[in-house]
Write a protein that holds these residues in place. Structure first.
Motif, PDB file in Angstrom:
ATOM      1  N   PRO A   1      59.191  59.077  -2.504  1.00  0.00           N
ATOM      2  CA  PRO A   1      58.012  59.591  -1.805  1.00  0.00           C
ATOM      3  C   PRO A   1      58.372  60.106  -0.406  1.00  0.00           C
ATOM      4  O   PRO A   1      59.428  59.784   0.138  1.00  0.00           O
ATOM      5  N   GLY A   2      57.462  60.879   0.160  1.00  0.00           N
ATOM      6  CA  GLY A   2      57.591  61.286   1.554  1.00  0.00           C
ATOM      7  C   GLY A   2      56.546  60.574   2.400  1.00  0.00           C
ATOM      8  O   GLY A   2      55.614  59.966   1.882  1.00  0.00           O
TER       9      GLY A   2
ATOM     10  N   MET B   1      57.036  62.188  -7.737  1.00  0.00           N
ATOM     11  CA  MET B   1      58.317  62.064  -7.050  1.00  0.00           C
ATOM     12  C   MET B   1      58.840  60.632  -7.131  1.00  0.00           C
ATOM     13  O   MET B   1      58.082  59.684  -6.926  1.00  0.00           O
TER      14      MET B   1
ATOM     15  N   ARG C   1      65.737  63.443  -1.092  1.00  0.00           N
ATOM     16  CA  ARG C   1      65.485  63.633  -2.529  1.00  0.00           C
ATOM     17  C   ARG C   1      66.646  64.356  -3.203  1.00  0.00           C
ATOM     18  O   ARG C   1      67.043  64.020  -4.315  1.00  0.00           O
TER      19      ARG C   1
ATOM     20  N   ASN D   1      60.270  55.697   2.522  1.00  0.00           N
ATOM     21  CA  ASN D   1      59.849  57.031   2.097  1.00  0.00           C
ATOM     22  C   ASN D   1      60.612  58.058   2.932  1.00  0.00           C
ATOM     23  O   ASN D   1      60.465  58.081   4.157  1.00  0.00           O
ATOM     24  N   ASP D   2      61.414  58.900   2.290  1.00  0.00           N
ATOM     25  CA  ASP D   2      62.228  59.863   3.038  1.00  0.00           C
ATOM     26  C   ASP D   2      62.498  61.088   2.176  1.00  0.00           C
ATOM     27  O   ASP D   2      63.486  61.151   1.447  1.00  0.00           O
ATOM     28  N   ARG D   3      61.611  62.085   2.284  1.00  0.00           N
ATOM     29  CA  ARG D   3      61.732  63.257   1.406  1.00  0.00           C
ATOM     30  C   ARG D   3      63.031  64.035   1.638  1.00  0.00           C
ATOM     31  O   ARG D   3      63.506  64.727   0.743  1.00  0.00           O
TER      32      ARG D   3
END
Length: 558
Positions: A535-536, A532, A177, A172-174
């Motif tokens: 994800p974050g 999304m 994006r 998870n790494d916003r």
């Protein structure tokens, strides 16, 4: 037993050598490719042989919409598999592999819970047999080859503004994006805007989970549409020339993984597309292999039945020719109370009226699953705070819906706590009452398919999509993609696209902000609301609590 954590229970498991587990399904030792002593891949040759045999009965485990109170869908899948074996049936379990993103983000593990777990728990949640790394590498090889093709003269005349293939990573790494690549001058290529999705949203993941064998895998990979020319001609992975190398990278990942439950029953854990942004089912290869080896195969679909079961029925079963015999819908008293408006902090107090008020969410899922022609039974996953009156309220409500609810204590008691459900599920499967049919026919226009899902499953008034999206769907129909099913990318927390709307809301619409063609996987993705595809992490990620303790053992994976 007290309240040991899942990882403490898993650590105490009396595991058997994986060859013994394979022997329960008559898998010869020479067809098991061991990863250590407690997990193995099943060889491609044996898989092909197993899939050609007589089919067992397929049992789907799905659930109500998830709440912070917890439902226990995987726990029930594992418990039911153990329960069927305990009553003398030959049963196997098929579940998905865990993504590192949720493990280090919100979830902290995905192998069941309590006394209904699949082990080795730590390995399953951390790299496992490397399948997701292979998928990530294959996906990003294609990304690199697209940019490389453009750098060396762009013979295919790709329009750099119309490259639709993004990159992926299993985290998870916003921050990833939306990105700009190829900055830094002539030697680094042509700058363009792109971004990353999480690996479990990759079309390569979906393809691996739907492909029949390596030939089918390579063919599907070749069909991936990666970009368009200025004249809007589709450019495929085959045009780039990457499908052969990608298949080689995925050779081992295509072989199903065999592990065991705490009670030493066989479990296939293979593939892992997200259910809110992808199709959310374990691999067809693993499911069909299990059906050739066991009399009953218990599998799950991700999140609530509005996403997981719908995609299982309309995508996986449609594509693989599967016909489920029974569907189990998992619910909890706690989740009913949350749907009835009770705050998480107050869930420990008896509140029968809140249970009754929250039950319509369950009722809608029952009605939806029945709409596919599949017999339904409800599993009430027991929590120690549940009272008899609350459980009775759920049972009474379910009876009014023309179904049966059975209290299950597999989390605390393992197979002993789920024999009633196992017996009933076996009876329903053996009665062969299922008249399964997908929700819509292949030939229905793409936008009408979206409307059908939104109206019949979500109970929405309509789908909201601007002219650009409708025109794109028409173009795809003209190009021969009109017969593909729809994969809705939507919040898992609600029937609507608003994650805060619990219960069984009506009077809402489904806004579709983007559509993506997954020509290799064989579906159209409709991205709804604010969902999304990367994800974050939350404010306090689960990663903060994952570490080695003084004894050198892993802590924090729940």
């Amino acid at each position: 037993m007290g309240f040991k954590t899942d990882i403490e229970i898993a650590r105490e498991a009396q595991k058997r050598p994986i060859q013994e587990i394979g022997a329960k399904l008559d898998i010869p030792t020479e067809h098991l490719l061991p990863f250590g002593h407690d997990k193995a891949k099943v060889s491609q040759d044996f898989v092909a042989d197993a899939r050609a045999r007589k089919r067992g009965k397929l049992i789907l485990v799905t659930a109500i919409n998830p709440t912070p109170a917890g439902e226990g869908k995987t726990t029930t899948t594992v418990g039911l598999g153990d329960g069927l074996n305990a009553i003398g049936k030959r049963a196997a379990i098929c579940i998905r592999e865990a993504s590192l993103g949720p493990n280090f983000g919100m979830k902290g593990g995905a192998a069941g819970g309590g006394m209904a777990q699949v082990v080795p728990m730590e390995d399953m949640n951390l790299h496992f047999t490397g399948d997701f790394h292979a998928i990530t590498s294959a996906h990003n090889l294609l990304s690199a080859m697209i940019d490389n093709h453009i750098y060396w003269g762009n013979a295919l005349e790709i329009d750099e503004r119309r490259i639709v293939w993004r990159r992926v990573m299993d985290m998870n790494d916003r921050a990833l994006r939306d990105t700009v690549v190829s900055l830094g001058g002539v030697s680094n290529g042509f700058p363009r805007q792109t971004g990353f999705d999480i690996t479990v949203a990759s079309e390569v993941m979906a393809i691996l989970c739907l492909a029949a064998d390596l030939d089918d895998l390579q063919n599907r990979l070749g069909d991936i549409v990666v970009a368009y020319t200025r004249e809007k001609k589709a450019i495929t992975c085959r045009d780039i020339g990457a499908e052969g190398a990608m298949t080689v990278l995925l050779k081992d990942a295509m072989q199903p993984n065999l592990v065991q439950t705490l009670e030493n029953n066989p479990a296939f854990v293979h593939g892992g597309p997200f259910a809110n942004i992808a199709h959310g089912c374990n691999s067809v290869v693993a499911t069909q292999t299990a059906l050739g080896l066991a009399d009953y195969v218990v599998t799950e679909a991700g999140f609530g039945a509005d996403l997981g079961a719908e995609k299982f029925f309309d995508i996986k079963c449609r594509k693989a020719g599967l016909s489920p015999s029974v569907a189990v819908i998992v619910a909890t008293v706690r989740a009913m109370k949350m749907n009835g408006g009770v705050a998480k902090a107050d869930l420990g107090s008896e509140n029968v009226s809140a249970v009754q008020k929250g039950c319509p969410n369950l009722g809608r899922h029952i009605e939806n699953v029945k709409g596919f022609g599949v017999p339904v039974v409800v599993a009430i996953n027991h929590f120690h705070s549940d009272t008899e009156a609350e459980v009775a309220a759920v049972k009474a409500y379910v009876a009014e819906q023309g179904a049966e609810a059975i209290l299950c204590r597999h989390w605390a008691e393992g197979s002993k706590g789920v024999t009633e459900l196992a017996t009933r599920v076996a009876e329903l499967a053996d009665a062969e009452q299922s008249q399964f049919a997908p929700l819509y026919p292949d030939e229905m226009p793409l936008f009408e398919k979206m409307q059908t899902i939104a109206r019949r499953i979500y109970r929405a008034d309509d789908v909201l999509a601007d002219d650009k999206i409708r025109a794109q769907l028409k173009e795809w129909e003209a190009a021969g993609y009109g017969n593909l099913p729809i994969c809705m990318a939507k919040t898992q927390y609600s029937f609507t696209t608003d994650p805060t709307r619990r219960g069984a809301p009506t009077g809402h619409s489904v806004p579709v902000r983007e559509v993506r063609l997954s020509a290799g996987a064989g579906f159209i993705v409709a991205i709804c609301g604010e969902i999304m595809t990367m994800p974050g992490l939350p404010r306090k990620p689960a990663a903060e609590n994952i570490r080695f303790n003084e004894e050198g053992l892993i802590e924090g994976l729940f």
